[in-house]
Enzyme design. Structure first.
Site, PDB file in Angstrom:
ATOM      1  N   LYS A 158     -12.541  16.852   1.596  1.00 29.81           N
ATOM      2  CA  LYS A 158     -11.815  15.975   0.684  1.00 29.81           C
ATOM      3  C   LYS A 158     -12.379  16.025  -0.722  1.00 29.81           C
ATOM      4  O   LYS A 158     -13.594  16.155  -0.908  1.00 29.81           O
ATOM      5  CB  LYS A 158     -11.894  14.517   1.171  1.00 29.81           C
ATOM      6  CG  LYS A 158     -11.219  14.221   2.485  1.00 29.81           C
ATOM      7  CD  LYS A 158     -11.355  12.733   2.794  1.00 29.81           C
ATOM      8  CE  LYS A 158     -10.635  12.335   4.046  1.00 29.81           C
ATOM      9  NZ  LYS A 158     -10.764  10.879   4.308  1.00 29.81           N
ATOM     10  N   GLY A 164      -3.861  10.639  -2.870  1.00 31.72           N
ATOM     11  CA  GLY A 164      -2.501  11.141  -2.674  1.00 31.72           C
ATOM     12  C   GLY A 164      -2.411  12.418  -1.872  1.00 31.72           C
ATOM     13  O   GLY A 164      -1.401  13.119  -1.932  1.00 31.72           O
ATOM     14  N   GLY A 165      -3.470  12.757  -1.131  1.00 28.80           N
ATOM     15  CA  GLY A 165      -3.431  13.938  -0.283  1.00 28.80           C
ATOM     16  C   GLY A 165      -3.815  15.227  -0.965  1.00 28.80           C
ATOM     17  O   GLY A 165      -3.896  16.273  -0.309  1.00 28.80           O
ATOM     18  N   GLU A 275      -9.998   0.481   2.975  1.00 27.33           N
ATOM     19  CA  GLU A 275      -9.130   1.254   3.855  1.00 27.33           C
ATOM     20  C   GLU A 275      -9.949   1.964   4.930  1.00 27.33           C
ATOM     21  O   GLU A 275     -11.018   2.512   4.667  1.00 27.33           O
ATOM     22  CB  GLU A 275      -8.316   2.256   3.038  1.00 27.33           C
ATOM     23  CG  GLU A 275      -7.507   1.591   1.922  1.00 27.33           C
ATOM     24  CD  GLU A 275      -6.337   2.417   1.453  1.00 27.33           C
ATOM     25  OE1 GLU A 275      -6.127   3.518   1.994  1.00 27.33           O
ATOM     26  OE2 GLU A 275      -5.616   1.947   0.556  1.00 27.33           O
ATOM     27  N   ASN A 289      -9.738   0.472  -2.721  1.00 29.37           N
ATOM     28  CA  ASN A 289      -8.887   0.370  -3.907  1.00 29.37           C
ATOM     29  C   ASN A 289      -9.228  -0.922  -4.624  1.00 29.37           C
ATOM     30  O   ASN A 289      -9.073  -2.015  -4.065  1.00 29.37           O
ATOM     31  CB  ASN A 289      -7.406   0.388  -3.515  1.00 29.37           C
ATOM     32  CG  ASN A 289      -6.989   1.755  -3.019  1.00 29.37           C
ATOM     33  OD1 ASN A 289      -7.130   2.752  -3.716  1.00 29.37           O
ATOM     34  ND2 ASN A 289      -6.501   1.816  -1.797  1.00 29.37           N
ATOM     35  N   ARG A 291      -7.967  -2.852  -6.828  1.00 29.07           N
ATOM     36  CA  ARG A 291      -6.775  -3.339  -7.529  1.00 29.07           C
ATOM     37  C   ARG A 291      -5.834  -3.980  -6.533  1.00 29.07           C
ATOM     38  O   ARG A 291      -6.091  -4.002  -5.334  1.00 29.07           O
ATOM     39  CB  ARG A 291      -6.056  -2.163  -8.201  1.00 29.07           C
ATOM     40  CG  ARG A 291      -5.726  -1.044  -7.220  1.00 29.07           C
ATOM     41  CD  ARG A 291      -4.789  -0.009  -7.782  1.00 29.07           C
ATOM     42  NE  ARG A 291      -4.685   1.176  -6.956  1.00 29.07           N
ATOM     43  CZ  ARG A 291      -3.965   1.287  -5.849  1.00 29.07           C
ATOM     44  NH1 ARG A 291      -3.279   0.241  -5.418  1.00 29.07           N
ATOM     45  NH2 ARG A 291      -3.916   2.415  -5.172  1.00 29.07           N
ATOM     46  N   VAL A 294       0.367  -1.870  -3.587  1.00 26.07           N
ATOM     47  CA  VAL A 294       1.822  -1.923  -3.533  1.00 26.07           C
ATOM     48  C   VAL A 294       2.272  -2.853  -2.407  1.00 26.07           C
ATOM     49  O   VAL A 294       3.218  -3.632  -2.550  1.00 26.07           O
ATOM     50  CB  VAL A 294       2.408  -0.506  -3.322  1.00 26.07           C
ATOM     51  CG1 VAL A 294       3.928  -0.567  -3.160  1.00 26.07           C
ATOM     52  CG2 VAL A 294       2.036   0.418  -4.474  1.00 26.07           C
TER      53      VAL A 294
END
Length: 448
Positions: A158, A164-165, A275, A289, A291, A294
């Protein structure tokens, strides 16, 4: 409390923040590109400032213009929403230098969690379970093969600065390592300007579980439960629900308190999301994250706690409005991300929305800045709305979602609404039996 908040974003999240600020009696400033001059958040704000032409780099990512807009309007705080500058530590530092409050965590926490290698080290130090893997960046093939042999194949490489992959490659055996490492580094360098990569154990059928936390910056933090975000396409979330169908109350409390205690130790301020990948009863940290997410509305639906209000309270120095004992989980909620995309090919579908009708009724919420006659510009993310449905349990929630999807009308452009109308009738989805690879396999079958 703040006098005036500038909202450094656009679309549905700008409108969401604007509404929260107005409910708290705070004046609002909308910034916009020339492409968004007629946007809903611009129309509803107390003041608005054009900050540049359509490209994001010249408007919504233009720190100089945003700071200038604060000075022109007298805004004493900035809410960044999500995306754009929401996790930009430099932006937070610059605002601080101008005596403008950044409604978010401290810049040093943004930096730490923005570097996935350092974030993993920090999580481990704070007692958060992590995926077995390298302790830092890996540059040599021999080193990568040694680490992979120790943790066992398959492994995933990674990008340290990724998302985003992009910059992610799976190696299933030693022969795959050389190409996977070189490809991941090349993609990472091109996408993020940083080719540092690291290695982790690749889990075959995990779920994506994230825990919502809010801290006051002074050593107190509460968790608001988890969300299941396993339905993804190309590592992009499509459907989110709370609570997860895969967890029981004991799992929820265990991982929630682990996260809350860790963020209290870190003295984290504001909203954040930890996550995890979840497999065979174990949680493995993947990122944080720093923030608003969504998918935050599903958490609001089952807790009754307004996350944007909490962000504003903490940033203003008022502290949290709740303690852990106050947090109760009621019913079940699901969010569907409605994108302006072809539901088969997922190609963007900008254009004029000739007719827009949202569903209603008990337990139905739509977060969108779209209206009939609105022209969706081609310059930004394709998300045009979020359908959030709440029920007393998951069965009722699914039935209500099916009904709401049937009422939702968006004419003039293509949207992903037909995808959700298919998903809500899937037996696997109804049973909560899916993992992070399920949707990709489902879509592949639909193409054959």
């Amino acid at each position: 409390m703040f006098h005036k908040i500038l909202i450094a974003n656009r679309g549905e999240i700008a409108l969401r923040v604007l509404r929260a600020a107005k409910e708290l009696g705070i004046q609002t400033v909308a910034v916009h590109s020339t492409a968004d001059a007629e946007a809903m958040h611009v129309r509803l704000a107390d003041e608005s400032v054009c900050i540049g032409p359509p490209p994001s780099r010249d408007s919504y990512l233009n720190i100089h213009q945003i700071v200038a807009a604060c000075e022109i309007t007298g805004a004493d705080a900035v809410h960044p929403g999500y995306g754009f500058l929401s996790e930009n530590a430099k932006f937070a530092d610059i605002l601080d230098a101008h005596n403008i409050t950044f409604i978010g965590p401290r810049a040093d926490h943004i930096r730490v969690m923005g570097d996935k290698i350092e974030a993993k080290r920090t999580a481990k130090r704070l007692g958060i379970p992590v995926v077995p893997g390298s302790d830092g960046a890996v540059t040599e093939d021999a080193e990568a093969k040694r680490i992979a042999a120790e943790i066992g194949y398959p492994v995933i490489i990674k990008a340290s600065a990724g998302g985003g992959g992009r910059g992610m490659k799976v190696a299933r055996n030693e022969d795959d390592i050389d190409v996977a490492l070189a490809t991941a580094r090349s993609e990472a360098g091109a996408a993020f300007g940083d080719d540092a990569v690291y290695i982790e154990k690749y889990l075959e059928k995990p779920r994506h579980i994230e825990v919502q936390v809010v801290g006051d910056g002074d050593g107190r933090a509460v968790h608001l439960g988890e969300r299941d975000c396993s339905l993804q396409r190309r590592h992009q979330k499509v459907w989110e629900e709370a609570n997860s169908p895969a967890l029981n109350a004991a799992d929820r409390s265990r991982i929630g308190m682990t996260v809350a205690n860790a963020m209290a130790d870190l003295k984290y301020a504001g909203a954040g999301t930890i996550e995890f990948l979840y497999e065979n009863g174990e949680f493995y940290f993947i990122e944080m994250n720093t923030r608003l997410q969504v998918e935050h509305p599903v958490t609001e639906a089952i807790t009754g706690i307004d996350l944007v209000h909490e962000q504003i309270r903490v940033a203003s120095g008022a502290g949290l409005s709740v303690e852990q004992k106050d947090v109760q989980f009621n019913g079940h909620a699901i969010e569907c991300r409605i994108n302006a995309e072809d539901p088969k090919t997922f190609a963007p579908s900008p254009g004029t929305v000739s007719h827009f009708h949202t569903p209603g009724g008990l337990g139905v919420r739509v977060d969108s800045a779209v209206f009939s006659g609105y022209k969706i510009p081609p310059y930004y993310d394709s998300l045009i709305g979020k359908l959030i449905v709440h029920g007393s349990n998951r069965v009722e929630c699914m039935m209500r979602l099916r009904r709401a999807l049937g009422e939702f009308v968006v004419d003039g452009i293509k949207t992903t609404l037909p995808l959700f109308q298919d998903l809500v009738n899937s037996r696997d989805i109804a049973n909560g039996d899916y993992d992070i690879h399920w949707l990709e396999k489902y879509l592949a079958k639909a193409d054959t």
